[in-house]
Design a protein around this motif. Structure first.
Motif, mmCIF file in Angstrom:
data_model
loop_
_atom_site.group_PDB
_atom_site.id
_atom_site.type_symbol
_atom_site.label_atom_id
_atom_site.label_comp_id
_atom_site.label_asym_id
_atom_site.label_seq_id
_atom_site.Cartn_x
_atom_site.Cartn_y
_atom_site.Cartn_z
ATOM 1 N N TYR A 136 0.834 -1.205 0.000
ATOM 2 C CA TYR A 136 0.000 0.000 0.000
ATOM 3 C C TYR A 136 0.866 1.251 0.000
ATOM 4 O O TYR A 136 1.844 1.351 0.745
ATOM 5 C CB TYR A 136 -0.903 -0.001 1.231
ATOM 6 N N CYS A 137 0.512 2.212 -0.861
ATOM 7 C CA CYS A 137 1.159 3.522 -0.904
ATOM 8 C C CYS A 137 0.201 4.520 -0.273
ATOM 9 O O CYS A 137 -0.852 4.826 -0.842
ATOM 10 C CB CYS A 137 1.496 3.925 -2.344
ATOM 11 N N SER A 138 0.555 5.024 0.909
ATOM 12 C CA SER A 138 -0.332 5.937 1.627
ATOM 13 C C SER A 138 -0.392 7.311 0.972
ATOM 14 O O SER A 138 -1.390 8.022 1.117
ATOM 15 C CB SER A 138 0.147 6.076 3.078
ATOM 16 N N ASP A 139 0.652 7.712 0.244
ATOM 17 C CA ASP A 139 0.655 9.032 -0.391
ATOM 18 C C ASP A 139 -0.341 9.105 -1.546
ATOM 19 O O ASP A 139 -0.963 10.146 -1.769
ATOM 20 C CB ASP A 139 2.061 9.370 -0.899
ATOM 21 N N CYS A 140 -0.478 8.005 -2.285
ATOM 22 C CA CYS A 140 -1.363 7.987 -3.457
ATOM 23 C C CYS A 140 -2.631 7.175 -3.225
ATOM 24 O O CYS A 140 -3.488 7.132 -4.112
ATOM 25 C CB CYS A 140 -0.610 7.429 -4.667
ATOM 26 N N ASP A 141 -2.748 6.518 -2.056
ATOM 27 C CA ASP A 141 -3.911 5.690 -1.729
ATOM 28 C C ASP A 141 -4.115 4.602 -2.783
ATOM 29 O O ASP A 141 -5.207 4.398 -3.304
ATOM 30 C CB ASP A 141 -5.169 6.555 -1.601
ATOM 31 N N LEU A 142 -3.026 3.885 -3.079
ATOM 32 C CA LEU A 142 -3.075 2.811 -4.071
ATOM 33 C C LEU A 142 -2.466 1.546 -3.474
ATOM 34 O O LEU A 142 -1.564 1.619 -2.632
ATOM 35 C CB LEU A 142 -2.307 3.201 -5.339
ATOM 36 N N THR A 143 -2.955 0.392 -3.922
ATOM 37 C CA THR A 143 -2.458 -0.904 -3.465
ATOM 38 C C THR A 143 -1.954 -1.692 -4.663
ATOM 39 O O THR A 143 -2.614 -1.732 -5.708
ATOM 40 C CB THR A 143 -3.561 -1.701 -2.755
ATOM 41 N N PHE A 144 -0.792 -2.331 -4.500
ATOM 42 C CA PHE A 144 -0.175 -3.092 -5.584
ATOM 43 C C PHE A 144 0.033 -4.531 -5.122
ATOM 44 O O PHE A 144 0.326 -4.788 -3.956
ATOM 45 C CB PHE A 144 1.158 -2.456 -5.989
ATOM 46 N N LYS A 145 -0.100 -5.459 -6.061
ATOM 47 C CA LYS A 145 -0.086 -6.880 -5.726
ATOM 48 C C LYS A 145 1.312 -7.445 -5.557
ATOM 49 O O LYS A 145 1.478 -8.487 -4.930
ATOM 50 C CB LYS A 145 -0.836 -7.677 -6.801
ATOM 51 N N ASP A 146 2.331 -6.830 -6.135
ATOM 52 C CA ASP A 146 3.689 -7.343 -5.975
ATOM 53 C C ASP A 146 4.649 -6.171 -5.841
ATOM 54 O O ASP A 146 4.305 -5.015 -6.112
ATOM 55 C CB ASP A 146 4.091 -8.251 -7.146
ATOM 56 N N ASN A 147 5.874 -6.489 -5.428
ATOM 57 C CA ASN A 147 6.845 -5.432 -5.154
ATOM 58 C C ASN A 147 7.365 -4.761 -6.424
ATOM 59 O O ASN A 147 7.804 -3.614 -6.386
ATOM 60 C CB ASN A 147 8.016 -5.999 -4.342
ATOM 61 N N LEU A 148 7.319 -5.444 -7.561
ATOM 62 C CA LEU A 148 7.764 -4.818 -8.809
ATOM 63 C C LEU A 148 6.844 -3.661 -9.194
ATOM 64 O O LEU A 148 7.311 -2.588 -9.597
ATOM 65 C CB LEU A 148 7.814 -5.860 -9.931
ATOM 66 N N GLN A 149 5.539 -3.878 -9.059
ATOM 67 C CA GLN A 149 4.599 -2.794 -9.331
ATOM 68 C C GLN A 149 4.793 -1.640 -8.350
ATOM 69 O O GLN A 149 4.682 -0.469 -8.725
ATOM 70 C CB GLN A 149 3.162 -3.310 -9.246
ATOM 71 N N LEU A 150 5.093 -1.980 -7.091
ATOM 72 C CA LEU A 150 5.315 -0.932 -6.095
ATOM 73 C C LEU A 150 6.537 -0.090 -6.440
ATOM 74 O O LEU A 150 6.497 1.144 -6.366
ATOM 75 C CB LEU A 150 5.485 -1.563 -4.711
ATOM 76 N N VAL A 151 7.636 -0.746 -6.839
ATOM 77 C CA VAL A 151 8.857 -0.008 -7.180
ATOM 78 C C VAL A 151 8.620 0.878 -8.403
ATOM 79 O O VAL A 151 9.054 2.037 -8.441
ATOM 80 C CB VAL A 151 10.015 -0.995 -7.427
ATOM 81 N N GLU A 152 7.925 0.348 -9.403
ATOM 82 C CA GLU A 152 7.616 1.155 -10.587
ATOM 83 C C GLU A 152 6.760 2.367 -10.210
ATOM 84 O O GLU A 152 6.957 3.469 -10.732
ATOM 85 C CB GLU A 152 6.896 0.300 -11.625
ATOM 86 N N HIS A 153 5.824 2.163 -9.289
ATOM 87 C CA HIS A 153 4.979 3.285 -8.868
ATOM 88 C C HIS A 153 5.780 4.330 -8.097
ATOM 89 O O HIS A 153 5.596 5.535 -8.296
ATOM 90 C CB HIS A 153 3.826 2.771 -8.004
ATOM 91 N N LEU A 154 6.674 3.882 -7.209
ATOM 92 C CA LEU A 154 7.469 4.827 -6.421
ATOM 93 C C LEU A 154 8.371 5.683 -7.304
ATOM 94 O O LEU A 154 8.723 6.807 -6.926
ATOM 95 C CB LEU A 154 8.311 4.071 -5.390
ATOM 96 N N ASN A 155 8.753 5.164 -8.468
ATOM 97 C CA ASN A 155 9.588 5.928 -9.392
ATOM 98 C C ASN A 155 8.768 6.681 -10.438
ATOM 99 O O ASN A 155 9.352 7.360 -11.296
ATOM 100 C CB ASN A 155 10.577 4.995 -10.098
ATOM 101 N N SER A 156 7.447 6.552 -10.382
ATOM 102 C CA SER A 156 6.601 7.186 -11.392
ATOM 103 C C SER A 156 6.398 8.669 -11.082
ATOM 104 O O SER A 156 6.599 9.139 -9.958
ATOM 105 C CB SER A 156 5.244 6.484 -11.454
#
Length: 210
Positions: free
Chosen positions: A95-115
């Motif tokens: 879960y990303c609290s800044d954007c209120d989004l949830t991702f199913k795996d860590n690869l999607q999370l890393v891509e989102h953090l760099n977006s």
């Protein structure tokens, strides 16, 4: 002059109707303008994004800490079934609290953090400031100072550990010496009694009466 009697509803909070009417009108105008911009972008085959004031954003910097994606492995989290719709909201996953989004795996999370979406949400422009020679020298001095501090802490810890080990060794040696002394004294006592008993037995055999 007597004051008028107080009403039983005077404690209630009063609202400025004109102020809230102006706020509602401004929000409605903003919503209409955004809807129009979305429609025009859709006609052009583009994706609409909310306008961003880049002058108020800071330059993007590297993360100060490692990304922790393994702390929740093997743990159970209770999530409400209606808490998340798609990626929006807090659901099962990262879960990303800044954007209120949830991702199913860590690869999607890393891509989102760099977006760009996440960087803007966290107040970063996505632009990286080019380091000058002075910045590089300051960084090297900081790293050298951090290394000296770490080495000094390790040296103190080693000295403290060495002192503790020496003290424990001295106590162990003292216990071993005490145990050897006790066994030696016990052996001497047993040896003296045996010699005396042997002398008495020989005197009895020879008929010697003391």
């Amino acid at each position: 002059m007597s004051n008028p009697p107080a009403s039983d509803t005077e404690f209630r909070k009063t609202w400025n109707r004109e102020e809230y009417a102006q706020k509602a009108a401004a929000e409605e105008a903003k919503r209409k303008e955004e809807s129009k911009a979305r429609y025009e972008a859709k006609l052009l085959g583009k994706k609409w994004h909310a306008p961003v004031d880049y002058s108020a954003l800071e330059a993007t910097t590297s993360r100060k800490q490692r990304l922790d994606v393994g702390s929740m492995v093997g743990k159970t989290t209770i999530v409400s079934s209606g808490a998340a719709v798609g990626k929006r909201g807090r659901g099962a996953g990262f879960y990303c609290s800044d954007c209120d989004l949830t991702f199913k795996d860590n690869l999607q999370l890393v891509e989102h953090l760099n977006s760009k979406q996440h960087l803007i949400a966290t107040g970063q422009s996505g632009e990286v400031t080019r380091a000058s020679v002075a910045d590089v020298r300051e960084r090297l001095r900081m790293l050298a100072h951090r290394k000296r501090v770490r080495e000094e802490e390790e040296r103190r810890a080693w000295q403290l550990d060495l002192g503790v080990r020496l003290k424990e060794r001295e106590e162990q040696d003292a216990k071993e010496r005490e145990e050897k002394r006790r066994k030696r004294n016990e052996k001497r006592r047993k040896g003296g009694d045996g010699i005396k008993q042997e002398e008495d037995s020989w005197e009895g055999r020879l008929g010697i009466i003391a």
